[in-house]
Design an enzyme around this catalytic site. Structure first.
Site, PDB file in Angstrom:
ATOM      1  N   TRP A 186       0.856  -1.189   0.000  1.00 21.70           N
ATOM      2  CA  TRP A 186       0.000   0.000   0.000  1.00 21.70           C
ATOM      3  C   TRP A 186       0.889   1.235   0.000  1.00 21.70           C
ATOM      4  O   TRP A 186       1.782   1.350   0.844  1.00 21.70           O
ATOM      5  CB  TRP A 186      -0.926   0.044   1.224  1.00 21.70           C
ATOM      6  CG  TRP A 186      -1.632   1.375   1.278  1.00 21.70           C
ATOM      7  CD1 TRP A 186      -2.615   1.810   0.425  1.00 21.70           C
ATOM      8  CD2 TRP A 186      -1.376   2.451   2.179  1.00 21.70           C
ATOM      9  NE1 TRP A 186      -2.978   3.099   0.749  1.00 21.70           N
ATOM     10  CE2 TRP A 186      -2.235   3.519   1.815  1.00 21.70           C
ATOM     11  CE3 TRP A 186      -0.496   2.629   3.242  1.00 21.70           C
ATOM     12  CZ2 TRP A 186      -2.245   4.739   2.489  1.00 21.70           C
ATOM     13  CZ3 TRP A 186      -0.499   3.852   3.924  1.00 21.70           C
ATOM     14  CH2 TRP A 186      -1.376   4.881   3.553  1.00 21.70           C
ATOM     15  N   ASP A 241      -7.579  -4.435   9.747  1.00 20.12           N
ATOM     16  CA  ASP A 241      -6.887  -3.142   9.637  1.00 20.12           C
ATOM     17  C   ASP A 241      -7.700  -2.062  10.343  1.00 20.12           C
ATOM     18  O   ASP A 241      -8.554  -1.422   9.734  1.00 20.12           O
ATOM     19  CB  ASP A 241      -6.663  -2.784   8.157  1.00 20.12           C
ATOM     20  CG  ASP A 241      -5.759  -1.566   8.007  1.00 20.12           C
ATOM     21  OD1 ASP A 241      -5.158  -1.145   9.013  1.00 20.12           O
ATOM     22  OD2 ASP A 241      -5.661  -1.040   6.880  1.00 20.12           O
ATOM     23  N   ASP A 262     -12.344   6.844   6.068  1.00 19.29           N
ATOM     24  CA  ASP A 262     -11.481   5.686   6.349  1.00 19.29           C
ATOM     25  C   ASP A 262     -10.918   5.807   7.766  1.00 19.29           C
ATOM     26  O   ASP A 262      -9.719   5.959   7.968  1.00 19.29           O
ATOM     27  CB  ASP A 262     -10.353   5.666   5.309  1.00 19.29           C
ATOM     28  CG  ASP A 262      -9.376   4.525   5.526  1.00 19.29           C
ATOM     29  OD1 ASP A 262      -9.823   3.444   5.930  1.00 19.29           O
ATOM     30  OD2 ASP A 262      -8.164   4.728   5.299  1.00 19.29           O
ATOM     31  N   ASP A 273      -9.782  -3.030   1.160  1.00 21.83           N
ATOM     32  CA  ASP A 273      -9.928  -2.509   2.520  1.00 21.83           C
ATOM     33  C   ASP A 273     -11.327  -1.903   2.616  1.00 21.83           C
ATOM     34  O   ASP A 273     -11.711  -1.057   1.792  1.00 21.83           O
ATOM     35  CB  ASP A 273      -8.835  -1.456   2.770  1.00 21.83           C
ATOM     36  CG  ASP A 273      -8.851  -0.893   4.181  1.00 21.83           C
ATOM     37  OD1 ASP A 273      -9.936  -0.515   4.657  1.00 21.83           O
ATOM     38  OD2 ASP A 273      -7.776  -0.809   4.803  1.00 21.83           O
ATOM     39  N   LYS A 332      -6.894   2.732  -2.742  1.00 26.94           N
ATOM     40  CA  LYS A 332      -7.564   3.640  -1.817  1.00 26.94           C
ATOM     41  C   LYS A 332      -8.209   4.768  -2.610  1.00 26.94           C
ATOM     42  O   LYS A 332      -7.681   5.190  -3.640  1.00 26.94           O
ATOM     43  CB  LYS A 332      -6.534   4.193  -0.831  1.00 26.94           C
ATOM     44  CG  LYS A 332      -7.150   4.930   0.338  1.00 26.94           C
ATOM     45  CD  LYS A 332      -6.162   5.074   1.483  1.00 26.94           C
ATOM     46  CE  LYS A 332      -6.832   5.795   2.640  1.00 26.94           C
ATOM     47  NZ  LYS A 332      -6.029   5.839   3.839  1.00 26.94           N
ATOM     48  N   HIS A 343     -11.813   1.899   2.133  1.00 25.49           N
ATOM     49  CA  HIS A 343     -11.126   2.608   1.051  1.00 25.49           C
ATOM     50  C   HIS A 343     -12.008   2.963  -0.132  1.00 25.49           C
ATOM     51  O   HIS A 343     -11.518   3.139  -1.248  1.00 25.49           O
ATOM     52  CB  HIS A 343      -9.927   1.791   0.585  1.00 25.49           C
ATOM     53  CG  HIS A 343      -8.781   1.845   1.552  1.00 25.49           C
ATOM     54  ND1 HIS A 343      -7.513   1.421   1.264  1.00 25.49           N
ATOM     55  CD2 HIS A 343      -8.717   2.312   2.832  1.00 25.49           C
ATOM     56  CE1 HIS A 343      -6.719   1.600   2.302  1.00 25.49           C
ATOM     57  NE2 HIS A 343      -7.439   2.131   3.273  1.00 25.49           N
ATOM     58  N   HIS A 373      -8.813  -6.354   3.996  1.00 26.67           N
ATOM     59  CA  HIS A 373      -8.512  -5.594   5.202  1.00 26.67           C
ATOM     60  C   HIS A 373      -9.853  -5.290   5.833  1.00 26.67           C
ATOM     61  O   HIS A 373     -10.561  -4.369   5.420  1.00 26.67           O
ATOM     62  CB  HIS A 373      -7.748  -4.297   4.882  1.00 26.67           C
ATOM     63  CG  HIS A 373      -6.271  -4.492   4.860  1.00 26.67           C
ATOM     64  ND1 HIS A 373      -5.373  -3.454   4.773  1.00 26.67           N
ATOM     65  CD2 HIS A 373      -5.521  -5.636   4.962  1.00 26.67           C
ATOM     66  CE1 HIS A 373      -4.136  -3.952   4.811  1.00 26.67           C
ATOM     67  NE2 HIS A 373      -4.204  -5.258   4.914  1.00 26.67           N
ATOM     68  N   ASP A 392     -10.847   3.707  10.257  1.00 22.21           N
ATOM     69  CA  ASP A 392     -10.223   2.525  10.858  1.00 22.21           C
ATOM     70  C   ASP A 392     -10.718   2.243  12.268  1.00 22.21           C
ATOM     71  O   ASP A 392      -9.916   2.004  13.185  1.00 22.21           O
ATOM     72  CB  ASP A 392      -8.696   2.662  10.827  1.00 22.21           C
ATOM     73  CG  ASP A 392      -8.150   2.679   9.404  1.00 22.21           C
ATOM     74  OD1 ASP A 392      -8.168   1.618   8.769  1.00 22.21           O
ATOM     75  OD2 ASP A 392      -7.740   3.755   8.929  1.00 22.21           O
ATOM     76  N   GLU A 407      -2.985  -2.886  -2.599  1.00 23.70           N
ATOM     77  CA  GLU A 407      -4.143  -2.281  -1.914  1.00 23.70           C
ATOM     78  C   GLU A 407      -4.435  -0.879  -2.460  1.00 23.70           C
ATOM     79  O   GLU A 407      -3.590   0.013  -2.411  1.00 23.70           O
ATOM     80  CB  GLU A 407      -3.849  -2.196  -0.410  1.00 23.70           C
ATOM     81  CG  GLU A 407      -4.991  -1.590   0.398  1.00 23.70           C
ATOM     82  CD  GLU A 407      -4.675  -1.508   1.897  1.00 23.70           C
ATOM     83  OE1 GLU A 407      -3.511  -1.718   2.276  1.00 23.70           O
ATOM     84  OE2 GLU A 407      -5.604  -1.229   2.668  1.00 23.70           O
TER      85      GLU A 407
END
Ligand SMILES: C[C@H](O)[C@H](O)[C@@H](O)C(=O)CO
Ligand code: MN
Length: 418
Positions: free
Chosen positions: A185, A326, A294, A259, A228, A262, A286, A296, A226
């Protein structure tokens, strides 16, 4: 095991058996699934190589809950604690900045030996390891570009780092007898609308081709890329977009990493799995929880988590999907965050495995959408909790919220002294 857990389990078994579901077999399958626990939840993505460097790359940890790991030994102890509270045998996902060495080594000079203590520990614990080059939190990533940088010298630094990372992954795979998944990433992107979207993408493609030019036995390492949509400071343009990596991964035989945070706020990854796995052998997830962006957040039992699990189970895609986590929440106990997010991910898979998939597919094919909706809704309150409790107990892990008391006492005895 507590008799009431066994009794509830037997009652649940009967209910599921009426729909052709063998719960014992489900639990055997569930025990085979490995989740990759991301080490960076344990220390707010600081790592050990450049401790004073601010987190960059357009990601952010908020909160300053005390007790986060400050050394590799502390991080390993915390991971051991978390893993002891999670049923099953899993993997740990390392970033390059988590090298365990006294040497002053830069990212482009990293070697497998800088991770030897991690490998010794993983062997001792019976764990697999995954890996990530760290293309952020470094002076050479200060302007937000790495592998797609216009300056050739900076680009080569990152190419060297990514190549070094793959050698470390190969070492993990060979030593541990489990394939290491290396996820690439890069944060590269612009805050404001660029004039030239194409050139950085050409540079990223060329850099990646160089990074992957050395063949590594897929028994030891597989690569994932990955994408985004945006990051903090790269709101208008990210070089490694979803379309970029779809094209890159599919033409180069690399796994695509999805992810959950993302994409656009209403776009879900659950709806992408079946399409990607029609054209790609492997996938990396993820599992995360975006809240408005994003962010997380720690994974909870929300609709999207369950839908991801259902897609994997209903499409029989688990064998080709690597499940990584993640999230990084610095506002709560760091170990509890791992335990909550990982237990939820496993529990969602269990829930999905306890649905009458064959029956539902037949009903759908017959066009009986009334029964489809009715059954799916009724199964939401089938006693999967009794099966989950039995699973936790049979794996010698705490049942229900009993794990919390263990985290609290670890906090008192170990974390509070840091
Ligand atoms: C630390 C990770 O590499 C990072 O979270 C990456 O996977 C990501 O999702 C960036 O937004
Ligand atoms: Mn991610």
């Amino acid at each position: 095991m507590d008799q009431s857990i066994i009794n509830s389990y037997h009652e649940a078994q009967k209910l599921y058996a009426a729909h052709g579901i063998n719960v014992d077999e489900v639990l055997e399958k569930l025990a085979q699934i490995k989740i990759s626990l991301h080490c960076w939840q344990g220390d707010d993505v600081k790592g050990f190589l450049f401790k004073d460097k601010e987190l960059s790359g357009g990601i952010a940890v908020t909160g300053s809950y005390p007790g986060r790991a400050g050394t590799p030994d502390e991080l390993r102890k915390d991971l051991e604690k978390a893993l002891s509270l999670i049923p099953g045998k899993h993997k740990v996902n390392l970033h390059a900045i988590y090298a365990d060495t006294d040497e002053q080594v830069d990212l482009d000079e990293l070697e497998p030996r800088h991770f030897a203590p991690w490998v010794d520990w993983a062997k001792e614990q019976g764990l697999g390891l995954d890996f990530n080059p760290t293309c952020f939190s470094h002076p050479k990533a200060a302007d937000g570009f790495t592998l797609s940088h216009a300056d050739e010298e900076i680009r080569s630094f990152w190419i060297k780092h990514c190549k070094a990372s793959r050698k470390i992954s190969e070492y993990f795979g060979r030593e541990l007898g489990q394939t290491c998944v290396t996820n690439f990433w890069v944060p590269d992107g612009y805050k404001d609308t660029p004039v030239d979207r194409l050139s950085p993408r050409i540079r990223l493609k060329e850099s990646l081709d160089e990074v992957f030019s050395e063949e590594i036995d897929p028994k030891y390492n597989i690569d994932a890329v990955e994408s985004k949509l945006f990051g903090i400071g790269s709101e208008s343009y990210v070089v490694g977009s979803h379309e970029f990596y779809m094209g890159y991964g599919l033409t180069r035989g690399k796994a695509i990493c999805l992810d959950a945070g993302h994409f656009h706020p209403t776009e879900v990854i659950s709806n992408k799995l079946s399409s990607i796995l029609m054209f790609s052998e492997q996938l990396l997830l993820h599992v995360s929880r975006p809240v408005r962006w994003d962010s997380d957040h720690v994974v909870t039992m929300d609709d999207e988590l369950l839908e991801i699990a259902r897609e994997l189970v209903r499409g029989d895609l688990l064998g080709r999907t690597n499940i990584g986590l993640d999230f990084f929440d610095g506002s709560i106990n760091h170990i509890a965050a791992w335990v909550i997010g990982t237990r939820n991910t496993i529990k969602a898979l269990l829930r999905a495995m306890l649905e009458p998939v064959a029956e539902l597919k037949a009903i759908e094919l017959a066009g009986d959408y009334t029964s489809r909706l009715a059954l799916v809704e009724e199964f939401k309150s089938y006693p999967f909790g009794a099966v989950w409790d039995y699973y936790c107990a049979s794996q010698n892990t705490p049942v229900r919220e009993q794990w919390l008391a263990e985290v609290k006492s670890y906090e008192q005895e170990v974390l509070s002294a840091r």
